[in-house]
Design a protein around this motif. Structure first.
Motif, PDB file in Angstrom:
ATOM      1  N   GLN A 430       0.810  -1.217   0.000  1.00  0.00           N
ATOM      2  CA  GLN A 430       0.000   0.000   0.000  1.00  0.00           C
ATOM      3  C   GLN A 430       0.844   1.269   0.000  1.00  0.00           C
ATOM      4  OE1 GLN A 430      -2.679  -0.821   3.384  1.00  0.00           O
ATOM      5  NE2 GLN A 430      -4.350  -0.748   1.899  1.00  0.00           N
ATOM      6  N   ARG A 443      -4.735   2.251 -10.990  1.00  0.00           N
ATOM      7  CA  ARG A 443      -5.957   1.486 -10.779  1.00  0.00           C
ATOM      8  C   ARG A 443      -5.674   0.083 -10.221  1.00  0.00           C
ATOM      9  NH1 ARG A 443      -7.868   4.521 -15.336  1.00  0.00           N
ATOM     10  NH2 ARG A 443      -6.973   3.030 -16.827  1.00  0.00           N
ATOM     11  N   SER A 447      -6.912  -0.286  -2.221  1.00  0.00           N
ATOM     12  CA  SER A 447      -7.536   0.871  -1.576  1.00  0.00           C
ATOM     13  C   SER A 447      -6.648   1.383  -0.438  1.00  0.00           C
ATOM     14  CB  SER A 447      -8.907   0.471  -1.027  1.00  0.00           C
ATOM     15  OG  SER A 447      -9.533   1.562  -0.411  1.00  0.00           O
ATOM     16  N   ARG A 448      -6.693   2.695  -0.231  1.00  0.00           N
ATOM     17  CA  ARG A 448      -5.922   3.396   0.804  1.00  0.00           C
ATOM     18  C   ARG A 448      -4.414   3.359   0.547  1.00  0.00           C
ATOM     19  NH1 ARG A 448      -9.781   0.903   4.345  1.00  0.00           N
ATOM     20  NH2 ARG A 448      -8.230  -0.648   4.927  1.00  0.00           N
ATOM     21  N   LYS A 461      -3.762  12.639 -10.005  1.00  0.00           N
ATOM     22  CA  LYS A 461      -4.585  12.000  -8.979  1.00  0.00           C
ATOM     23  C   LYS A 461      -5.779  11.301  -9.628  1.00  0.00           C
ATOM     24  CE  LYS A 461      -3.178  15.342  -5.466  1.00  0.00           C
ATOM     25  NZ  LYS A 461      -3.619  16.361  -4.483  1.00  0.00           N
ATOM     26  N   ARG A 463      -7.156   8.204  -8.280  1.00  0.00           N
ATOM     27  CA  ARG A 463      -7.955   7.475  -7.298  1.00  0.00           C
ATOM     28  C   ARG A 463      -8.403   8.398  -6.160  1.00  0.00           C
ATOM     29  NH1 ARG A 463      -6.452   1.947  -7.122  1.00  0.00           N
ATOM     30  NH2 ARG A 463      -7.813   1.843  -5.295  1.00  0.00           N
ATOM     31  N   LYS A 464      -9.696   8.359  -5.827  1.00  0.00           N
ATOM     32  CA  LYS A 464     -10.216   9.137  -4.703  1.00  0.00           C
ATOM     33  C   LYS A 464     -10.070   8.390  -3.376  1.00  0.00           C
ATOM     34  CE  LYS A 464     -13.555  11.838  -7.353  1.00  0.00           C
ATOM     35  NZ  LYS A 464     -14.981  12.235  -7.505  1.00  0.00           N
ATOM     36  N   ASP A 465      -9.828   7.088  -3.433  1.00  0.00           N
ATOM     37  CA  ASP A 465      -9.709   6.296  -2.216  1.00  0.00           C
ATOM     38  C   ASP A 465      -8.248   6.104  -1.809  1.00  0.00           C
ATOM     39  OD1 ASP A 465      -9.099   4.746  -4.425  1.00  0.00           O
ATOM     40  OD2 ASP A 465      -9.892   2.883  -3.549  1.00  0.00           O
ATOM     41  N   CYS A 466      -7.357   6.882  -2.427  1.00  0.00           N
ATOM     42  CA  CYS A 466      -5.925   6.788  -2.120  1.00  0.00           C
ATOM     43  C   CYS A 466      -5.397   8.155  -1.698  1.00  0.00           C
ATOM     44  CB  CYS A 466      -5.140   6.265  -3.321  1.00  0.00           C
ATOM     45  SG  CYS A 466      -5.588   4.581  -3.807  1.00  0.00           S
ATOM     46  N   THR A 467      -4.220   8.169  -1.108  1.00  0.00           N
ATOM     47  CA  THR A 467      -3.578   9.406  -0.652  1.00  0.00           C
ATOM     48  C   THR A 467      -2.390   9.721  -1.551  1.00  0.00           C
ATOM     49  OG1 THR A 467      -4.232   8.967   1.639  1.00  0.00           O
ATOM     50  CG2 THR A 467      -2.447  10.552   1.279  1.00  0.00           C
TER      51      THR A 467
END
Length: 540
Positions: A430, A443, A447-448, A461, A463-467
């Motif tokens: 991750q 992709r 997640s996260r 950017k 992915r909205k579920d990643c930092t």
């Protein structure tokens, strides 16, 4: 080259919108009240000539005497002193006036615009060009640096009576009772109010008394938007990160395209875009007049390297201590991270710094504590390799899924640490680090996931579920002054690690080049950055 006289914030800027609102109302009333205005043709030569003659004659003459009257103690103390609160001018000073003066100036400038309209020979272009002329000359006269080249007056000697210079008008703001003319100084010559030091100041300003900076950061333009993102461009845009949306951006795209073409065709050397100070430490940012896409053109590489080489030799000749290479100016495929120039000029006194040591340190400090695995994707850069090597040495497993990159990196990792470098197509941690991670690869991330760039360019950017962490950068000390613009996509008062590395190199007085395969000790340069007041953006 523009030569700065002095710079200072205008104390009257709270009134900067007065003229815009006032003139807008008057133009609307003129359009509504004068029937001929709505039916004006695009161009009539006769009307344009009348507009020019009316400005040269009545407008310049009436302005001269009105301006002299404003300097009578009765009017000066009640009205005109407001404008002269700016002894050291800025372009915004040109429209800072009390309401009564705004009225007089509008009526005065209405003479060349309205007379041809009432005569039936007015045209849209004549009005637009006249307003543009007024605004350009007004702002130029208050811009506080000399930009009128000397050779123009040699080619057209009479022009000195028909066109003022910023140094001419700067004397009016310091001496108060000389140089009253609007844009054409001939009335000051006629009525003997020309300041005797005008020509000498003009010559001295052009010659300049340039300070030698301790450090030069050599960057380049990025996209078209960067044209007006510069500090010398549009301040309201420059003060925000370059990716911040601005609603009126579409209106200035034509200017951006034109400036790009002109920079490509005529840009023959780097130019100063920013001057900063840190206590007694002086820094300048120079820009190569090329854009990102130029660096991707193989046939442009020789030309770009010539521009970089010229800037390095200029800095060396002026006694600059350190020159840091920013963005693509240090690309390995372009000049070997600067090694091309140190090999060509082994006696260079200026130290070349690519900043890879501090950039690597920032990336390492961004990785969360207790991380056991990281995924290194598509990274062949010096920083990515150094980061992976340091992680393996610490016992953190570095997973790669590109065989050629894996084989290349394995040769660089210490034999005792190779067990922590792993090639796998299935394991995906991750924590991702890398230079370029495209949409398709992002992709695949779980997640996260935390994406940590190792490049000077930010990741897209997806992915909205990643930092997504920032490109390697740090907050600058509060004592650093004149930081009015953002560095590309970074927030205000945040600098890239590559740029900060040059500052630290100069402050510490280190004598080595950091380019090619050479890199500063990671912990040493990190400790020095913290000691000099630079602050991490995030803590691991």
């Amino acid at each position: 080259m523009c030569r700065y006289l002095v710079m200072k914030n205008d104390p009257c800027c709270s009134d900067r919108d007065d003229q815009i609102i006032f003139n807008g109302l008057f133009f609307y009333l003129a359009y509504a009240a004068v029937p001929n205005v709505s039916r004006m043709p695009v161009w009539i030569t006769e009307g344009a000539i009348i507009t020019a003659l009316l400005h040269i004659g009545p407008v310049e003459f009436l302005y001269y005497w009105f301006h002299r009257a404003l300097h009578h103690h009765f009017l000066y103390s009640r009205y005109h002193s407001h404008h002269h609160a700016s002894i050291v001018t800025e372009p915004i000073t040109s429209v800072i006036h009390p309401f009564a003066e705004h009225v007089v100036y509008f009526l005065l400038f209405s003479i060349p615009m309205m007379t041809p309209i009432f005569m039936g020979c007015g045209s849209v272009l004549a009005v637009v060009l006249y307003i543009t002329y007024i605004d350009f000359m007004n702002n130029m006269g208050h811009c506080n640096f000399e930009l009128v080249p000397k050779h123009i007056f040699h080619v057209f000697p009479a022009l000195k009576y028909l066109m003022y210079t910023p140094s001419f008008h700067s004397l009016h703001h310091t001496q108060f009772r000389t140089n009253y003319s609007l844009f054409m100084p001939f009335y000051d010559y006629i009525y003997n109010t020309m300041d005797s030091s005008t020509d000498e100041l003009y010559e001295r300003t052009l010659k300049g008394t340039e300070e030698t900076p301790d450090l030069v950061h050599l960057t380049h333009m990025t996209n078209l938007r960067s044209t007006y993102h510069l500090r010398v461009g549009i301040a309201s845009i420059a003060s925000r990160p370059s990716e911040s949306p601005v609603w009126y951006m579409w209106m200035i795209w034509p200017v951006a395209w034109l400036s790009m073409v002109l920079a490509w065709v005529y840009g023959s050397s780097a130019f100063v875009i920013e001057s900063l100070t840190l206590k007694k430490f002086k820094m300048q940012t120079w820009a190569i007049p090329r854009y990102n896409f130029h660096y991707g053109l193989i046939w442009q590489r020789e030309s770009i390297n010539s521009l970089i080489e010229k800037a390095i030799l200029d800095a060396d000749g002026r006694g600059v201590r350190v020159l840091s290479l920013g963005l693509l100016n240090q690309a390995k495929q372009l000049n070997g991270s600067g090694e091309l120039f140190t090999q060509k000029y082994p006696k260079l006194r200026v130290r070349l710094v690519d900043g890879s040591g501090l950039a690597t340190a920032v990336v390492l400090k961004s990785i969360p504590l207790y991380t056991k695995q990281v995924f290194l994707f598509g990274s062949s850069s010096k920083v990515a390799h150094a980061t992976a090597t340091a992680l393996c040495k610490r016992g953190v497993q570095v997973i790669m899924n590109q065989k050629n990159e894996y084989d290349m990196l394995k040769l660089r990792v210490l034999e005792s640490s190779t067990a922590y470098l792993k090639f796998s197509s299935d394991e995906i941690p991750q924590i991702w680090i890398g230079d370029i991670i495209d949409d398709k690869q992002q992709r695949r991330a779980p997640s996260r996931t935390i994406f940590i760039p190792t490049s000077q360019f930010p990741l897209k950017k997806t992915r909205k579920d990643c930092t997504y962490l920032s490109t390697p950068a740090m907050k600058i000390p509060e004592t650093m002054q004149n930081v009015h613009a953002c560095e590309n996509w970074l927030p205000r008062r945040v600098m890239s690690a590559w740029r900060i590395a040059g500052i630290i190199h100069a402050q510490e007085g280190w004598n080595m080049h950091e380019c090619g395969d050479d890199m500063m000790d990671i912990e040493k340069v990190w400790s020095a950055a913290i000691r000099h007041g630079f602050i991490p953006l995030s803590k691991a």
